[in-house]
Design a protein around this motif. Structure first.
Motif, mmCIF file in Angstrom:
data_model
loop_
_atom_site.group_PDB
_atom_site.id
_atom_site.type_symbol
_atom_site.label_atom_id
_atom_site.label_comp_id
_atom_site.label_asym_id
_atom_site.label_seq_id
_atom_site.Cartn_x
_atom_site.Cartn_y
_atom_site.Cartn_z
ATOM 1 N N SER A 126 0.820 -1.200 0.000
ATOM 2 C CA SER A 126 0.000 0.000 0.000
ATOM 3 C C SER A 126 0.859 1.257 0.000
ATOM 4 O O SER A 126 0.559 2.233 -0.704
ATOM 5 N N ILE A 168 2.595 1.673 -3.479
ATOM 6 C CA ILE A 168 1.652 2.143 -4.492
ATOM 7 C C ILE A 168 1.485 3.666 -4.403
ATOM 8 O O ILE A 168 1.243 4.330 -5.411
ATOM 9 N N SER A 169 1.620 4.208 -3.191
ATOM 10 C CA SER A 169 1.451 5.653 -2.983
ATOM 11 C C SER A 169 2.775 6.399 -3.040
ATOM 12 O O SER A 169 2.850 7.547 -2.587
ATOM 13 N N GLY A 221 5.382 -2.658 -4.606
ATOM 14 C CA GLY A 221 4.292 -1.703 -4.773
ATOM 15 C C GLY A 221 4.653 -0.593 -5.750
ATOM 16 O O GLY A 221 3.823 -0.166 -6.562
ATOM 17 N N GLU A 230 2.737 0.138 -9.296
ATOM 18 C CA GLU A 230 2.191 1.453 -9.609
ATOM 19 C C GLU A 230 2.705 1.946 -10.968
ATOM 20 O O GLU A 230 1.985 2.612 -11.719
ATOM 21 N N ILE A 273 -3.588 0.953 -10.242
ATOM 22 C CA ILE A 273 -3.236 0.040 -9.153
ATOM 23 C C ILE A 273 -3.742 0.537 -7.806
ATOM 24 O O ILE A 273 -3.871 -0.222 -6.858
ATOM 25 N N GLY A 274 -4.032 1.845 -7.713
ATOM 26 C CA GLY A 274 -4.549 2.387 -6.466
ATOM 27 C C GLY A 274 -5.850 1.730 -6.043
ATOM 28 O O GLY A 274 -6.208 1.735 -4.870
ATOM 29 N N ARG A 278 -6.047 -0.893 -3.147
ATOM 30 C CA ARG A 278 -5.890 -0.555 -1.733
ATOM 31 C C ARG A 278 -6.990 -1.157 -0.864
ATOM 32 O O ARG A 278 -6.742 -1.571 0.272
#
Length: 312
Positions: free
Chosen positions: A66, A69-70, A228, A232, A238-239, A242
């Motif tokens: 997570s 990804i961010s 991650g 992304e 891909i978000g 979550r």
């Protein structure tokens, strides 16, 4: 799990035990088994360690994925400031713990480490502590159980006092950025599995001359973070994963709480000390108070940012 899930839904003045209710129930169940059903406990004891390790791996990998990804947002100036604010609060909590530990010669190191993790409401920290050779995991879990609810109470009190019970208006775009509307079904088991395998390999690598390694929790967290980032890069949507990652994260947390909590309760050979609760409150409130002062300086008195930074 069933009893803990029921208890976690009970709220009293905005306070609830959340998933940690399962840990508390597991400790009680383990203690009851050690008193009334030793044979039954001996039958399942070998499985509890498996539950704990498997749950830790799933939980940590979900958190790392997570975060990875961010990554685009993390490396902005604003999020770097969040990062340093968080680091400051963790360091303050650790220093407070060490001061308490040095002043009290009667408390076990494992207990005070667990108290620190509970006061900071850091389950990831507890799972990492349980892997350390210097920490007795059962004692760390007991310390965590004593101080967790104090950590939750501390942050709830802070938010309520800080806002003076007024509703805080926040930009709708902030909410929209965290909740993506998507009906796309995604299977995140593969990236979780890859992160766990790579993490165990990475965690067992020792740095020559330092006798240091990341351990399985640290290794999985790092590998999941980079997996991650890769996900992304190759998939702009891909978000949406979550929400699925959150489900796996909670599942892993439950497994960890069950495996570790029952073992801790079964090996509870000492009475809980009221002093542990006192130390938990000190370690919980000190970082919040000093973190608030530092956040006011860093964020120029932006109320919403200060609250979210300290709460997180």
């Amino acid at each position: 799990v069933i009893i803990g899930t029921v208890i976690e839904k009970i709220k009293i003045y905005n306070f609830s035990f959340d998933l940690s209710a399962i840990l508390i129930v597991a400790i009680i169940a383990g203690y009851a088994m050690s008193v009334f059903s030793v044979d039954k406990y001996n039958e399942i004891e070998s499985y509890l360690d498996l539950f704990s390790k498997f749950g830790t791996a799933v939980f940590i990998s979900s958190v790392g994925l997570s975060t990875g990804i961010s990554a685009k947002r993390i490396f902005t100036k604003e999020y770097i400031m969040y990062f340093f604010s968080g680091v400051a609060m963790v360091c303050i909590g650790f220093v407070t713990m060490m001061i308490v530990y040095k002043l009290d010669n009667n408390i076990e190191y494992s207990i005070i480490v667990g108290v620190l993790c509970g006061a900071m409401t850091s389950t990831a920290g507890l799972s990492a502590a349980c892997e350390s050779t210097k920490v007795i995991s059962e004692l760390a879990v007991l310390g965590y159980g004593c101080s967790y609810f104090l950590g939750v109470i501390a942050i709830v009190m802070f938010v309520q006092i800080f806002l003076n019970h007024k509703r805080c208006e926040c930009d709708k775009r902030i909410i929209d950025s965290y909740y993506t509307d998507s009906n796309k079904e995604s299977d995140v088991l593969l990236p979780i599995g890859i992160s766990i395998i790579l993490g165990y390999i990475l965690g067992n690598i020792e740095i020559p001359g330092l006798n240091f390694s990341l351990g399985s929790s640290g290794g999985i967290l790092c590998s999941a973070f980079f997996v991650g980032i890769i996900l992304e890069k190759i998939n702009a949507e891909i978000g949406c994963f979550r929400n699925y990652l959150s489900a796996y994260r909670n599942f892993g947390l439950i497994m960890f709480f069950v495996g570790t909590g029952i073992s801790a309760g079964a090996k509870l050979n000492m009475s809980l000390n009221i002093v542990w609760f006192l130390y938990g409150s000190i370690i919980a409130f000190t970082p919040i108070f000093l973190g608030y002062l530092s956040s006011v300086f860093i964020f120029n008195r932006n109320k919403l940012i200060i609250i979210t930074s300290i709460y997180t």
